[in-house]
Scaffold this motif. Structure first.
Motif, PDB file in Angstrom:
ATOM      1  N   SER A  16       0.845  -1.192   0.000  1.00 34.54           N
ATOM      2  CA  SER A  16       0.000   0.000   0.000  1.00 34.54           C
ATOM      3  C   SER A  16       0.880   1.242   0.000  1.00 34.54           C
ATOM      4  O   SER A  16       2.085   1.183   0.311  1.00 34.54           O
ATOM      5  CB  SER A  16      -0.946   0.016   1.204  1.00 34.54           C
ATOM      6  N   THR A  34       0.418   5.608   0.874  1.00 33.10           N
ATOM      7  CA  THR A  34      -0.461   6.694   1.288  1.00 33.10           C
ATOM      8  C   THR A  34       0.135   8.045   0.892  1.00 33.10           C
ATOM      9  O   THR A  34       1.350   8.256   0.984  1.00 33.10           O
ATOM     10  CB  THR A  34      -0.699   6.674   2.807  1.00 33.10           C
ATOM     11  N   ASP A  54      -3.393  13.999   2.510  1.00 33.23           N
ATOM     12  CA  ASP A  54      -4.717  14.454   2.099  1.00 33.23           C
ATOM     13  C   ASP A  54      -4.741  15.984   2.042  1.00 33.23           C
ATOM     14  O   ASP A  54      -3.742  16.657   2.334  1.00 33.23           O
ATOM     15  CB  ASP A  54      -5.799  13.909   3.028  1.00 33.23           C
ATOM     16  N   THR A  99      -5.741   9.392  -1.606  1.00 31.46           N
ATOM     17  CA  THR A  99      -4.899   9.403  -0.414  1.00 31.46           C
ATOM     18  C   THR A  99      -4.267   8.048  -0.127  1.00 31.46           C
ATOM     19  O   THR A  99      -3.307   7.979   0.635  1.00 31.46           O
ATOM     20  CB  THR A  99      -5.706   9.832   0.824  1.00 31.46           C
ATOM     21  N   ARG A 100      -4.778   6.974  -0.732  1.00 27.53           N
ATOM     22  CA  ARG A 100      -4.232   5.651  -0.448  1.00 27.53           C
ATOM     23  C   ARG A 100      -4.474   4.717  -1.628  1.00 27.53           C
ATOM     24  O   ARG A 100      -5.552   4.727  -2.235  1.00 27.53           O
ATOM     25  CB  ARG A 100      -4.884   5.053   0.806  1.00 27.53           C
ATOM     26  N   CYS A 103       4.660  11.098   2.474  1.00 26.86           N
ATOM     27  CA  CYS A 103       4.051   9.849   1.996  1.00 26.86           C
ATOM     28  C   CYS A 103       4.580   8.664   2.802  1.00 26.86           C
ATOM     29  O   CYS A 103       5.649   8.739   3.409  1.00 26.86           O
ATOM     30  CB  CYS A 103       4.361   9.639   0.508  1.00 26.86           C
TER      31      CYS A 103
END
Length: 294
Positions: free
Chosen positions: A6, A8, A11, A43-44, A93
């Motif tokens: 993943s 991120t 935001d 955002t992800r 990030c």
């Protein structure tokens, strides 16, 4: 194989806090990559062995790849669009990986492929010029017309190569003389074939690869060949792919997880639901009768 699980991005609220805290002046022309991904609510990203980012120009899919590549320290052949804020953004990030990202993992952009094809063309132009020089040398060494005979005197060791070439030219055919002294053209392929060769050269077993619009320079037939190569790289050779593309042929890759960045927030969609795919479906449906007449 899964290496990157993943990723991120900051935001909109985190971006605003950064500007309040860090940006004291307003003389900058660009805050890139700020104010790009946050605009579409990205955002992800949660990854699969094949993850595809899709959307129109300016939606942020190339930005996302460049940010991930920078954060992960991936290899690249051409530089990305960096600003004074790039490092600050990537610092906000987070990347979640299993173990370590394998060495040799890289991002491949359309600029990389284009530069590769230009380099091949430059090499070939040099080879072609050398070939013409060898043809001229062969003719000069073997010219028996009165007054045109090649006259040679060995004055120094520097002239030894010329003497050797002259003797070889007089004891072999023109084609053999040239072949022995000249490498074959590095590029004996179309641009599409050369682009496909680039991917086959750069993708190694067991790596993470971010591909930015790999369909550029490829005909539909070559795109299908690339799709097959990529699917086999994932299935049999432990590669993980993250692809930004407009191509319906790549969007339909087996098992791909597709994020549509034109929606806010960006969301996962079936590839058959995407407007980029349906516009082609509607076009061919409108011309269905013409296909039946074949």
């Amino acid at each position: 194989m899964m290496y990157l699980t993943s990723f991120t991005f900051p935001d909109a609220e985190q971006e605003t806090e950064f500007f309040i805290r860090e940006v004291r002046r307003t003389c900058y022309d660009s805050y890139y990559p700020f104010q790009v991904l946050g605009r579409c609510g990205l955002t992800r990203l949660d990854f699969e062995p094949v993850t595809v980012l899709c959307g129109g120009n300016g939606c942020g899919k190339s930005t996302a790849l460049n940010v991930m590549a920078e954060k992960l320290g991936l290899l690249r052949d051409t530089l990305c669009n960096r600003t004074d804020f790039f490092s600050a953004y990537t610092g906000m990030c987070e990347a979640q990986v299993r173990g370590e990202v394998p060495g040799g993992s890289r991002i491949i952009t359309s600029d990389d492929v284009f530069d590769f094809m230009l380099n091949l063309r430059a090499i070939n132009q040099g080879i072609d010029r050398k070939r013409e020089e060898l043809f001229e040398d062969y003719s000069r060494f073997n010219d028996t017309r009165p007054g045109h005979e090649f006259r040679f005197q060995l004055r120094s060791m520097d002239d030894y190569e010329t003497l050797r070439d002259m003797n070889r030219a007089r004891h072999t055919t023109q084609s053999k003389y040239v072949r022995e002294r000249l490498m074959r053209n590095a590029r004996e392929h179309s641009n599409g074939e050369s682009a496909l060769m680039y991917f086959q050269e750069k993708l190694r077993d067991g790596g993470l690869y971010l591909l930015d619009e790999p369909e550029n320079s490829l005909s539909p037939e070559k795109q299908l060949a690339l799709v097959q190569y990529l699917e086999e790289s994932v299935r049999f050779f432990d590669c993980q792919l993250v692809i930004a593309t407009h191509s319906p042929l790549l969007l339909g890759m087996r098992g791909a997880k597709v994020y549509h960045l034109d929606e806010c927030p960006a969301r996962v969609r079936r590839w058959t639901e995407l407007p980029e795919v349906r516009v082609w479906r509607d076009f061919f449906r409108a011309h269905e009768r013409e296909f039946q007449d074949d």
